[in-house]
Design a protein around this motif. Structure first.
Motif, PDB file in Angstrom:
ATOM      1  N   ARG A  54       1.417  22.597-134.601  1.00  0.00           N
ATOM      2  CA  ARG A  54       2.175  21.708-133.736  1.00  0.00           C
ATOM      3  C   ARG A  54       1.970  22.222-132.275  1.00  0.00           C
ATOM      4  O   ARG A  54       2.277  23.473-131.893  1.00  0.00           O
ATOM      5  CB  ARG A  54       3.749  21.963-133.987  1.00  0.00           C
ATOM      6  CG  ARG A  54       4.384  21.005-132.984  1.00  0.00           C
ATOM      7  CD  ARG A  54       5.961  21.059-133.555  1.00  0.00           C
ATOM      8  NE  ARG A  54       6.426  19.762-133.440  1.00  0.00           N
ATOM      9  CZ  ARG A  54       7.729  19.283-133.864  1.00  0.00           C
ATOM     10  NH1 ARG A  54       8.152  20.283-134.929  1.00  0.00           N
ATOM     11  NH2 ARG A  54       7.961  18.176-133.588  1.00  0.00           N
ATOM     12  N   MET A  55       1.321  21.380-131.339  1.00  0.00           N
ATOM     13  CA  MET A  55       0.754  21.867-129.975  1.00  0.00           C
ATOM     14  C   MET A  55       1.939  20.923-128.907  1.00  0.00           C
ATOM     15  O   MET A  55       2.045  19.910-129.697  1.00  0.00           O
ATOM     16  CB  MET A  55      -0.551  21.500-129.909  1.00  0.00           C
ATOM     17  CG  MET A  55      -1.419  22.225-130.766  1.00  0.00           C
ATOM     18  SD  MET A  55      -1.782  23.941-130.437  1.00  0.00           S
ATOM     19  CE  MET A  55      -2.655  23.673-128.904  1.00  0.00           C
ATOM     20  N   PHE A  56       2.185  21.435-128.033  1.00  0.00           N
ATOM     21  CA  PHE A  56       2.775  20.766-126.937  1.00  0.00           C
ATOM     22  C   PHE A  56       1.795  19.926-126.258  1.00  0.00           C
ATOM     23  O   PHE A  56       0.712  20.109-126.016  1.00  0.00           O
ATOM     24  CB  PHE A  56       3.541  21.804-125.901  1.00  0.00           C
ATOM     25  CG  PHE A  56       4.603  22.366-126.409  1.00  0.00           C
ATOM     26  CD1 PHE A  56       4.785  23.817-126.378  1.00  0.00           C
ATOM     27  CD2 PHE A  56       5.787  21.788-126.885  1.00  0.00           C
ATOM     28  CE1 PHE A  56       5.860  24.506-126.690  1.00  0.00           C
ATOM     29  CE2 PHE A  56       6.890  22.432-127.089  1.00  0.00           C
ATOM     30  CZ  PHE A  56       7.083  23.871-127.234  1.00  0.00           C
ATOM     31  N   SER A  57       2.372  18.699-125.777  1.00  0.00           N
ATOM     32  CA  SER A  57       1.358  17.958-124.958  1.00  0.00           C
ATOM     33  C   SER A  57       1.405  18.585-123.579  1.00  0.00           C
ATOM     34  O   SER A  57       2.075  19.559-123.474  1.00  0.00           O
ATOM     35  CB  SER A  57       2.219  16.680-124.714  1.00  0.00           C
ATOM     36  OG  SER A  57       3.535  16.630-124.187  1.00  0.00           O
ATOM     37  N   ARG A  62       4.357  21.964-119.851  1.00  0.00           N
ATOM     38  CA  ARG A  62       4.742  22.227-118.484  1.00  0.00           C
ATOM     39  C   ARG A  62       6.430  22.482-118.639  1.00  0.00           C
ATOM     40  O   ARG A  62       6.738  23.460-117.757  1.00  0.00           O
ATOM     41  CB  ARG A  62       4.400  20.947-117.548  1.00  0.00           C
ATOM     42  CG  ARG A  62       4.760  21.322-116.134  1.00  0.00           C
ATOM     43  CD  ARG A  62       4.704  19.978-115.354  1.00  0.00           C
ATOM     44  NE  ARG A  62       5.822  19.002-115.635  1.00  0.00           N
ATOM     45  CZ  ARG A  62       7.091  18.902-115.502  1.00  0.00           C
ATOM     46  NH1 ARG A  62       7.604  19.994-114.712  1.00  0.00           N
ATOM     47  NH2 ARG A  62       7.914  17.949-115.952  1.00  0.00           N
ATOM     48  N   VAL A  63       7.072  21.789-119.226  1.00  0.00           N
ATOM     49  CA  VAL A  63       8.456  21.850-119.502  1.00  0.00           C
ATOM     50  C   VAL A  63       8.888  23.155-119.962  1.00  0.00           C
ATOM     51  O   VAL A  63       9.618  23.804-119.680  1.00  0.00           O
ATOM     52  CB  VAL A  63       8.976  20.469-120.082  1.00  0.00           C
ATOM     53  CG1 VAL A  63      10.434  20.868-120.418  1.00  0.00           C
ATOM     54  CG2 VAL A  63       8.611  19.353-119.225  1.00  0.00           C
ATOM     55  N   ALA A  64       8.071  23.508-121.081  1.00  0.00           N
ATOM     56  CA  ALA A  64       8.286  24.536-121.913  1.00  0.00           C
ATOM     57  C   ALA A  64       8.174  25.878-120.922  1.00  0.00           C
ATOM     58  O   ALA A  64       9.030  26.840-120.808  1.00  0.00           O
ATOM     59  CB  ALA A  64       7.412  24.871-123.264  1.00  0.00           C
ATOM     60  N   THR A  65       7.102  25.778-120.095  1.00  0.00           N
ATOM     61  CA  THR A  65       7.196  26.836-119.296  1.00  0.00           C
ATOM     62  C   THR A  65       8.143  26.989-117.877  1.00  0.00           C
ATOM     63  O   THR A  65       8.596  28.140-117.753  1.00  0.00           O
ATOM     64  CB  THR A  65       5.730  26.873-118.564  1.00  0.00           C
ATOM     65  OG1 THR A  65       4.697  26.792-119.474  1.00  0.00           O
ATOM     66  CG2 THR A  65       5.494  27.905-117.257  1.00  0.00           C
ATOM     67  N   LYS A  66       8.707  25.754-117.712  1.00  0.00           N
ATOM     68  CA  LYS A  66       9.743  25.593-116.680  1.00  0.00           C
ATOM     69  C   LYS A  66      10.829  26.437-117.472  1.00  0.00           C
ATOM     70  O   LYS A  66      11.799  26.917-116.616  1.00  0.00           O
ATOM     71  CB  LYS A  66       9.724  24.233-116.216  1.00  0.00           C
ATOM     72  CG  LYS A  66      10.821  23.978-115.324  1.00  0.00           C
ATOM     73  CD  LYS A  66      10.627  22.513-114.604  1.00  0.00           C
ATOM     74  CE  LYS A  66      11.668  22.293-113.619  1.00  0.00           C
ATOM     75  NZ  LYS A  66      11.580  20.704-113.073  1.00  0.00           N
ATOM     76  N   VAL A  67      11.181  25.843-118.623  1.00  0.00           N
ATOM     77  CA  VAL A  67      12.448  26.281-119.368  1.00  0.00           C
ATOM     78  C   VAL A  67      12.102  27.900-119.353  1.00  0.00           C
ATOM     79  O   VAL A  67      13.235  28.505-119.026  1.00  0.00           O
ATOM     80  CB  VAL A  67      12.571  25.803-120.623  1.00  0.00           C
ATOM     81  CG1 VAL A  67      13.732  26.275-121.560  1.00  0.00           C
ATOM     82  CG2 VAL A  67      13.006  24.121-120.482  1.00  0.00           C
ATOM     83  N   HIS A  68      11.090  28.203-119.735  1.00  0.00           N
ATOM     84  CA  HIS A  68      11.026  29.650-119.913  1.00  0.00           C
ATOM     85  C   HIS A  68      11.530  30.506-118.450  1.00  0.00           C
ATOM     86  O   HIS A  68      12.051  31.433-118.588  1.00  0.00           O
ATOM     87  CB  HIS A  68       9.683  30.075-120.541  1.00  0.00           C
ATOM     88  CG  HIS A  68       9.552  31.570-120.651  1.00  0.00           C
ATOM     89  ND1 HIS A  68      10.014  32.295-121.642  1.00  0.00           N
ATOM     90  CD2 HIS A  68       8.791  32.454-119.726  1.00  0.00           C
ATOM     91  CE1 HIS A  68       9.609  33.761-121.278  1.00  0.00           C
ATOM     92  NE2 HIS A  68       9.046  33.675-120.441  1.00  0.00           N
TER      93      HIS A  68
END
Length: 153
Positions: A54-57, A62-68
């Motif tokens: 399962r890969m992020f779009s 971008r959102v995963a990095t922002k959340v982290h």
């Protein structure tokens, strides 16, 4: 100092993305569990089909990095004496109020509001990350498992 902090946060975000991918891959292919991270990365790149990984779009990444980054900045400001894994566990436990083992969009929003970061991420971005990192629960509700949420933040 600010440059070093941003570089550290970016490195942590990349590591979080790899942890999510590696965790998912190990569940799909148990022989990966005994490999070093470099070997695992190579093996995942060459041998795991796109259906099982399962890969992020681009937007999801971008959102995963922002959340982290949001959670890492909060940890650096308020939990400097706490180990990162303990911090993640406390955040996830606070988010999973009903103790069902997953975090819904509303619980995700609530925890962001509680740490004072609700204005830094939109509802659409939260929906994106929950949709891409989560799984369907209760027929129509999409939520992120506690384990996956720990890797995300």
């Amino acid at each position: 100092n600010s440059f070093h902090k941003k570089a550290f946060i970016n490195k942590q975000a990349k590591m979080a993305s790899f942890r999510i991918l590696a965790n998912f891959a190990v569940k799909r292919s148990p022989q990966l569990a005994s490999m070093s991270s470099r070997s695992m990365s190579t093996q995942m790149t060459h041998n795991i089909s796109s259906e099982s990984t399962r890969m992020f779009s681009t937007e999801g990444s971008r959102v995963a990095t922002k959340v982290h980054n949001i959670f890492e900045e909060y940890r650096m400001q308020n939990y400097t004496q706490c180990i990162p894994s303990r911090f993640r566990k406390e955040i996830v436990n606070a988010a999973d109020k009903d103790k069902k083992g997953y975090v819904t969009t509303e619980e995700f929003e609530s925890i962001l509001r509680n740490i004072g970061a609700d204005g830094r991420i939109t509802r659409e971005e939260i929906d994106t990350i929950v949709k891409e990192a989560g799984e369907e629960k209760d027929g129509s509700t999409t939520a992120i498992s506690v384990d996956r949420m720990m890797l995300l933040i």
